[in-house]
Design an enzyme around this catalytic site. Structure first.
Site, mmCIF file in Angstrom:
data_model
loop_
_atom_site.group_PDB
_atom_site.id
_atom_site.type_symbol
_atom_site.label_atom_id
_atom_site.label_comp_id
_atom_site.label_asym_id
_atom_site.label_seq_id
_atom_site.Cartn_x
_atom_site.Cartn_y
_atom_site.Cartn_z
ATOM 1 N N CYS A 255 -6.938 22.885 -6.986
ATOM 2 C CA CYS A 255 -5.881 22.106 -6.329
ATOM 3 C C CYS A 255 -4.954 21.534 -7.409
ATOM 4 O O CYS A 255 -5.407 20.874 -8.341
ATOM 5 C CB CYS A 255 -6.507 20.979 -5.523
ATOM 6 S SG CYS A 255 -5.287 19.820 -4.911
ATOM 7 N N LYS B 280 1.729 -25.275 -10.005
ATOM 8 C CA LYS B 280 1.940 -23.823 -9.975
ATOM 9 C C LYS B 280 2.137 -23.352 -8.532
ATOM 10 O O LYS B 280 1.347 -23.724 -7.652
ATOM 11 C CB LYS B 280 0.728 -23.099 -10.576
ATOM 12 C CG LYS B 280 0.454 -23.447 -12.026
ATOM 13 C CD LYS B 280 1.123 -22.469 -12.971
ATOM 14 C CE LYS B 280 0.368 -21.208 -13.074
ATOM 15 N NZ LYS B 280 0.008 -20.776 -14.386
ATOM 16 N N CYS C 290 -5.995 18.861 2.557
ATOM 17 C CA CYS C 290 -5.428 18.309 1.325
ATOM 18 C C CYS C 290 -3.895 18.367 1.389
ATOM 19 O O CYS C 290 -3.333 19.414 1.710
ATOM 20 C CB CYS C 290 -5.937 19.099 0.125
ATOM 21 S SG CYS C 290 -5.116 18.625 -1.401
#
Ligand code: IVH
Length: 659
Positions: free
Chosen positions: A422, A307, A401
């Protein structure tokens, strides 16, 4: 044979030849129009004379009647897979083991196709049955679905009885197309082509499979000696002669050095292949040698699967973008130039918080390496500092923000926007409310919630239950058909009957995750009892600690939240626990810890829900404490860990028996 039958046979021959030239040889000799004419003529004749329709008719490729379920199929010879290895040392050990039995082994080196294995049975050259691997002994009958795969011959070039095994897979191109379609229909996208192939081949309606454009690559014939074959390579040639596609990158190697060289070559071209490969399969070429080496109780000794390591890909960090979660938590995200990693296209990864970014010292403009952690979630591994250009600015955490500009508050390592109005927080709260583990209102993807919010239809979570009022208006919105709005409204209406734990989780009470919501719902039975519960009562419940108890009492002491619940009650949203109580009667499952790995026939949550309803715990990593590993196809490292720790590994069928 009458004239009609003769013409049908002739048409099938023309169409099969044309398909073979088009799909297998890539060199068509007739035009699309000619092909369509033959096809339509055949279709008309079959409609008129259904008794003359042949099983191997190419018209079967569009799919047929939908099934209720898949029939079980017992494999004539078990469908095994190889042991996985992950590095050169393990390949050397394999070679040494082989050399103990065979003096001069000669190997085939084949790309390891990343799909799911399938078995095709032909009788007298006609495909009569196709099956999934299942647990290796019993699989499922997927004949109708497999008949839609263009690279599966419905009729072989020789009229023989034979079983052919190979990989059913989805090409990268078909995967992209399928996801475009899913995005358009607001359906969840497939994570990668393997999942897409597994999901498509297990459709009860083969018409859906037909649209997904799967492919088949042949690589194995049980009992090859029956056909006079002497080596793996001869087997491949034989498969080609029969009309199958085999991998053109299959090569030979006579020692470990050549094996490694071939692996390196394949890993270099891997990204340019039209399909995903996740490693390389090594087989002893000579079938007599294979026989000498034989099998262990579980796997062949004559082959092994190497793998590839989890791929790390370099890209450029273009931006650090901040998102606001429903709790107000601000997350910095790395937005980088799109790159393919282990088969999926990724463009962003979470950077968690300020400390994480500072510790990694990630700067916009940096070259970064990314990978998929645990096979799915994109992650920034490191910054290539040696490639850093002068003048890149160090990361600076934002103070306001990004959505509503309120000043952020820092708590522990995280920053929060505490403005309850918000827009980002509100949208996230709405998305959370309809999500799968909460009210599960199907059809409401993130985009629709955002659109409805921006259009002022949604603001608080109870607004979902007033949308009906705007039914006619909504139907006129661009991008929303009558049917999709009806479906959304039906989903909303159905959600009113959900059991209490879904509502509790959906409300988004801080620290009340899915598991806690279930505990609270079963403990109190209805929301009024929970609202009236005080801190001490909550704290006394098993698994409810100080933080959760405080958060729950806080939430219900806020009048705003009580008003919200009252409004929901008015809309007839169920406030009682109606879900099944945990059934602890099955001792083999109750209190046991399960890990689920690999591709199974249903999404993981399906098994998780069943196990949890029977008192089991489902965790994500294999440890000494794990009792069972439920194993699907193409499992990852969890399988190896389970083997190493000697944990009981069960197949899907064994799981079904267990429950
Ligand atoms: S041979 C006895 N050849 O990878 C094993 N398998 O462990 C016979 N696979 O589950 C399979 N490419 O689904 C073989 N070229 C290849 C393959 C291949 C992918 C899958 C197969 C099996 C696993 C190997």
């Amino acid at each position: 044979m009458n004239k009609i039958e003769e013409r049908i046979n002739e048409l099938i021959e023309y169409i099969n030849k044309a398909s073979y030239e088009y799909y297998m040889l890539d060199s068509p000799t007739i035009t699309d129009q000619e092909y369509d004419d033959y096809y339509n003529e055949l279709l008309n004749l079959e409609e008129k004379y259904p008794e003359l329709k042949r099983d191997d008719s190419p018209t079967n490729r569009v799919g047929g009647e939908a099934l209720d379920k898949f029939e079980k199929v017992t494999h004539n010879t078990p469908m095994l897979s190889f042991d996985d290895v992950f590095n050169e040392e393990e390949i050397i050990l394999f070679d040494e083991r082989v050399k103990k039995v065979i003096s001069n082994p000669y190997y085939t080196v084949e790309p390891k196709m990343d799909g799911l294995s399938g078995s095709l049975t032909y009788k007298n050259g006609v495909l009569v049955r196709a099956a999934t691997r299942g647990d290796g002994l019993t699989g499922e009958d997927i004949t109708l679905n497999v008949k839609t795969i263009k690279t599966v011959p419905l009729k072989l070039k020789k009229n023989i009885d034979i079983e052919v095994r190979g990989e059913i897979y989805m090409s990268k191109l078909s995967f992209e197309k399928a996801n475009i379609e899913r995005r358009k229909n607001n359906e969840n996208e497939f994570a990668n082509p393997r999942n897409a192939a597994a999901g498509s081949v297990r459709q009860l309606d083969s018409k859906i499979t037909a649209k997904r454009n799967l492919d088949f690559m042949a690589y194995y014939v049980p009992s090859p000696e029956n056909y006079g074959l002497k080596s793996q390579f001869e087997t491949m040639e034989f498969l080609n002669e029969l009309g199958f596609v085999t991998n053109k990158y299959n090569t030979h190697a006579k020692n470990v050095k050549e094996i490694i060289e071939n692996i390196e070559k394949l890993s270099k071209i891997r990204n340019d292949l039209p399909y995903n490969i996740d490693g390389v399969v090594l087989k002893v070429d000579d079938l007599k040698d294979e026989e000498k080496l034989g099998y262990t109780a579980r796997v062949p000794r004559w082959g092994i699967a190497y793998k590839f390591p989890a791929e790390e890909v370099l890209t450029t960090l273009n931006e650090i973008k901040f998102t606001v979660g429903r709790t107000g938590k601000i997350t910095p995200n790395a937005i980088f130039s799109p790159v393919h990693v282990d088969g999926s296209l990724i463009t962003k990864a979470t950077l968690h918080n300020e400390d994480y970014v500072k510790e990694k010292d990630v700067r916009v403009g940096d070259v970064i390496s990314v990978r998929k952690a645990g096979d799915v979630i994109p992650e920034v591994v490191e910054v290539k500092k040696e490639r850093r250009k002068d003048g890149l600015e160090t990361f600076k955490m934002i103070e306001n923000c990004p959505m509503c500009n309120s000043p952020l508050i820092k708590k522990d390592a995280n920053h929060y926007c505490v403005n309850e109005n918000c827009p980002s927080r509100q949208i996230e709260a709405l998305i959370h409310f309809v999500s799968r583990d909460a009210m599960y209102i199907e059809g409401f993807g993130e985009r629709i919630v955002e659109d409805f919010y921006n259009m002022n239809y949604l603001h608080n979570i109870d607004d979902f239950y007033t949308l009906e009022k705007y039914k006619d208006e909504l139907k006129t919105l661009e991008g929303f058909g009558e049917k999709s709005i009806d479906n959304l409204l039906k989903g909303i209406n159905d959600s009113k009957n959900n059991s209490l734990e879904r509502l509790l989780f959906g409300l988004g009470i801080r620290y009340v995750g899915k598991k806690t919501a279930k505990i609270l719902a079963t403990e109190f039975g209805n929301i009024d009892k929970l609202i009236n519960a005080d801190y001490d009562l909550l704290k006394n419940i098993n698994d409810i600690g100080d933080i959760i108890a405080k958060s729950v009492t806080n939430y219900f002491s806020d009048e705003k939240n009580i008003n919200l619940i009252n409004r929901l009650k008015e809309y007839n949203v169920n406030m009682k626990y109606t879900g099944e109580k945990v059934d602890t009667s099955n001792e083999k499952i109750n209190n046991k810890t399960f890990v689920i790995t690999g591709t199974l026939s249903n999404p993981r949550d399906y098994y998780k829900d069943i196990l949890e309803s029977k008192g089991a715990q489902v965790t994500s990593s294999v440890t000494k404490k794990t009792d069972y590993v439920l194993l699907g196809e193409n499992p990852g490292s969890k399988y190896d860990k389970a083997k190493e720790l000697g944990i009981t590994i069960i197949s899907e069928d064994e799981f079904n028996e267990l429950i």
